[in-house]
Design an enzyme around this catalytic site. Structure first.
Site, PDB file in Angstrom:
ATOM      1  N   CYS A 145      -4.389   5.223  -5.646  1.00  0.00           N
ATOM      2  CA  CYS A 145      -3.947   4.354  -5.289  1.00  0.00           C
ATOM      3  C   CYS A 145      -2.575   4.030  -5.757  1.00  0.00           C
ATOM      4  O   CYS A 145      -2.355   3.895  -7.333  1.00  0.00           O
ATOM      5  CB  CYS A 145      -4.316   2.573  -5.971  1.00  0.00           C
ATOM      6  SG  CYS A 145      -4.172   1.064  -5.971  1.00  0.00           S
ATOM      7  N   CYS A 204       0.866  -1.305   0.104  1.00  0.00           N
ATOM      8  CA  CYS A 204      -0.553   0.023   0.048  1.00  0.00           C
ATOM      9  C   CYS A 204       0.809   1.338   0.323  1.00  0.00           C
ATOM     10  O   CYS A 204       1.610   1.622   1.315  1.00  0.00           O
ATOM     11  CB  CYS A 204      -0.603  -0.340   1.250  1.00  0.00           C
ATOM     12  SG  CYS A 204      -2.704   1.422   1.124  1.00  0.00           S
TER      13      CYS A 204
END
Ligand SMILES: N[C@H](CCC[C@H](N)C(=O)O)C(=O)O
Length: 301
Positions: free
Chosen positions: A233, A78
């Site tokens: 993202c 992430c």
């Protein structure tokens, strides 16, 4: 009662990618999927990813990260969340507790491998996301494909597919990148889950629509595995740059424009690592109410 009850959390974001950071160092067990879903389900602590900071396991690292999606599933990577963790560990007195190895840098363990983070400014960080994984069985895919720059996968009528022939890349999590003219021209909220859960992806996948605007500019929209449409993202931006460079659509460095803003991505020649630079924002900090977890525990049985 969950040991997350009454636990402090930081609500942050990376270009609008909603992140919750919880410091669990000092021996707290891992968060369960049901607990993660309980935190995500409560307005104030709603997240796309939850970043749990645990005690380091490998000598010479500052902490170990576990990453959870909205649906409670785990992710190996992430990028936006890693920048938020770095800010918290350097800036938030209750989180940092003087555990920084060296001013302005951090080494964080994740399921995707070692993440080196370097501070660029008060709210700007560069994460070394490590090397991409490019073999079919590393993505992973359910069957062999020799060329992961363009695999056989499509959605829509067989003779006139809506999306087809994506590139696939893993940054420690699986990504499929479809090359389009205008990412906004597609109903990604409808197509995303169909592709996320396609049997070709045994671990599901993050689904990106990418438009290459120049040799160093990509526009991207992402349907995230386990989280849905997000404003940004980081690992998808890394995957898109790598895939574009492999297809000779861009060079090895580009600005990736997401709905929430820009990330700068570079695929380093000498060691093949992918570097992602972008901002963080602190929204608020709060405490997790005990009542959040009673239902979760009942559900977990
Ligand atoms: N938003 C994150 C990626 C989360 C990926 C997650 N959806 C998964 O792989 O399951 C980022 O900034 O890299």
């Amino acid at each position: 009662m969950s040991t997350l009850a009454d636990r402090r959390y930081l609500k942050m974001n990376g270009l609008g990618n909603e992140i919750v950071v919880i410091d669990l160092r000092g021996g707290r067990a891992e968060i369960s999927p049901a607990e993660a879903r309980a935190v995500a389900g409560q307005g104030e602590s709603r997240f796309d990813q939850l970043m749990a900071i645990h005690d380091p396991v490998t000598a010479g690292t500052d902490a170990r990260l576990l990453i959870y999606n909205t649906d409670g599933s785990r992710s190996g990577a992430c990028g936006n969340g890693t920048r938020c963790v770095a800010w918290a560990m350097m800036e938030d007195a209750a989180v940092s507790r003087g555990t920084i190895r060296a001013e302005g840098t951090l080494a964080l363990e994740s399921e995707a491998g070692l993440l080196e983070v370097t501070r660029r400014g008060p709210l700007s960080f560069t994460v070394d996301m490590g090397p991409p994984r490019l073999r079919w069985d590393e993505i992973p895919l359910a069957e062999p494909f020799a060329d992961t720059r363009a695999i056989e996968l499509q959605v829509g009528p067989i003779d006139d597919p809506v999306l087809h022939t994506p590139s696939v890349v893993s940054m420690g999590n699986p990504h499929a990148i479809f090359w389009v003219e205008d990412p906004d021209a597609y109903d990604l909220a409808r197509l995303g889950p169909m592709l996320e859960n396609h049997p070709i992806f045994p671990e599901r996948a993050n689904i990106s629509l990418a438009a290459v605007r120049s040799r160093d500019h990509i526009v991207l929209r992402v349907w995230e595995r386990g989280a849905g449409l997000t404003r940004a993202c980081g690992s998808a931006a890394c995957a898109a740059l790598v895939a574009a460079a492999r297809k000779r659509l861009t060079g090895r460095e580009a600005t990736v424009t997401l709905p929430g803003g820009d990330l700068r991505i570079a695929w380093r020649e000498e060691d093949g690592h992918v570097l992602m630079t972008g901002p963080v924002e602190l929204e608020h900090d709060g405490v997790l109410a005990p009542a959040l977890f009673s239902a979760a525990e009942a559900a977990a049985g």
